[in-house]
Design an enzyme around this catalytic site. Structure first.
Site, PDB file in Angstrom:
ATOM      1  N   ASN A 149       0.851  -1.187   0.000  1.00  0.00           N
ATOM      2  CA  ASN A 149       0.000   0.000   0.000  1.00  0.00           C
ATOM      3  C   ASN A 149       0.886   1.236   0.000  1.00  0.00           C
ATOM      4  OD1 ASN A 149      -1.475   2.336   1.495  1.00  0.00           O
ATOM      5  ND2 ASN A 149      -3.134   0.944   0.913  1.00  0.00           N
ATOM      6  N   SER A 157      -4.738   0.015  -3.090  1.00  0.00           N
ATOM      7  CA  SER A 157      -5.203   1.327  -2.630  1.00  0.00           C
ATOM      8  C   SER A 157      -6.489   1.152  -1.845  1.00  0.00           C
ATOM      9  CB  SER A 157      -5.450   2.254  -3.833  1.00  0.00           C
ATOM     10  OG  SER A 157      -5.914   3.513  -3.413  1.00  0.00           O
ATOM     11  N   GLU A 158      -6.614   1.881  -0.728  1.00  0.00           N
ATOM     12  CA  GLU A 158      -7.763   1.666   0.151  1.00  0.00           C
ATOM     13  C   GLU A 158      -9.095   2.091  -0.447  1.00  0.00           C
ATOM     14  OE1 GLU A 158      -5.361   4.991   2.303  1.00  0.00           O
ATOM     15  OE2 GLU A 158      -4.970   3.324   0.965  1.00  0.00           O
ATOM     16  N   ASN A 159      -9.070   2.831  -1.558  1.00  0.00           N
ATOM     17  CA  ASN A 159     -10.345   3.182  -2.193  1.00  0.00           C
ATOM     18  C   ASN A 159     -10.869   2.055  -3.092  1.00  0.00           C
ATOM     19  OD1 ASN A 159      -8.213   3.802  -3.998  1.00  0.00           O
ATOM     20  ND2 ASN A 159      -9.570   5.082  -5.217  1.00  0.00           N
TER      21      ASN A 159
END
Length: 218
Positions: free
Chosen positions: A22, A45-47
């Protein structure tokens, strides 16, 4: 001293084949452009994107394809798109091998402050707290000092804490350092044109300096 690209290039050398990684907002996102071709990694990616590629050229830009920092990105073959809830489940489940984050401050025992300056508007925590609580390996990309010349590598963080004793390695514009298990910064490498004395003067926290500190190579 290194510029932002130099910091990203040096961090790229720390990446191991087969890792799930990440990249935080800021300098860490640049690392995607400098991963060695022989290394096969998956950027998350956290989205909700698994399989981020290098930043796109002007002709490749897709305004709907962004990372957590709202920067347009490319996708590698076999990439997957999913909800942010699933992405955070991946993070919280310990499935990210390496997290690369920016920082405002790091303490000599590896505490990280990177999300808030009291009195200033911020967009929010984002995924930082989940990432530092879940990743086994956290590398920080940052400037060694503030614009006023004050050290950002401290005995104790003065800003709100993101995570305690979580940072393993730091790459700044001046040096590469490890956090020792017993506390303190271990100087590993110095940036081109930077002396050991320069680094000592710019580091408030306890600094362990070996007899020979090599200059960074890329």
């Amino acid at each position: 001293m290194l510029d932002k690209i130099g910091i990203a290039k040096r961090i790229a050398k720390e990446i191991k084949d087969g890792s799930y990684i990440n990249l935080g907002i800021g300098i860490p996102t640049l690392v995607a452009n400098y991963i060695p071709e022989k290394i096969n990694v998956v950027l998350q990616s956290e989205n909700g994107l698994l399989g981020i590629g290098p930043f796109p050229s002007e002709e490749q830009v897709d305004a709907d394809l962004i990372n957590a920092g709202k920067q347009t990105v490319s996708m590698t073959p076999g990439s997957a798109l999913f909800s942010s809830a699933e992405s955070f489940a991946m993070i919280r489940g310990g499935h990210v091998d390496l997290t690369i984050l920016g920082a405002m401050e790091v303490s000599e025992n590896g505490d990280l402050a990177n999300w808030k300056i009291p009195g200033k508007m911020v967009k929010g925590m984002g995924g930082a707290m989940d990432l530092v609580a879940s990743a086994d390996n956290i590398i920080v990309a940052m400037q060694h000092t503030s614009r006023s010349g004050d050290s950002k590598l401290l005995k104790k963080c003065s800003l709100p804490i993101t995570g305690l004793s979580c940072v393993k390695k730091i790459v700044t514009n001046m040096a590469v350092l490890d956090i020792l298990p017993t506390g303190g910064f271990q100087l590993l490498e110095r940036a081109p044109g930077v002396s050991v004395d320069d680094i000592k003067a710019a580091t408030q926290g306890k600094l362990h300096v070996p007899d020979n500190v090599p200059e960074m190579t890329f």
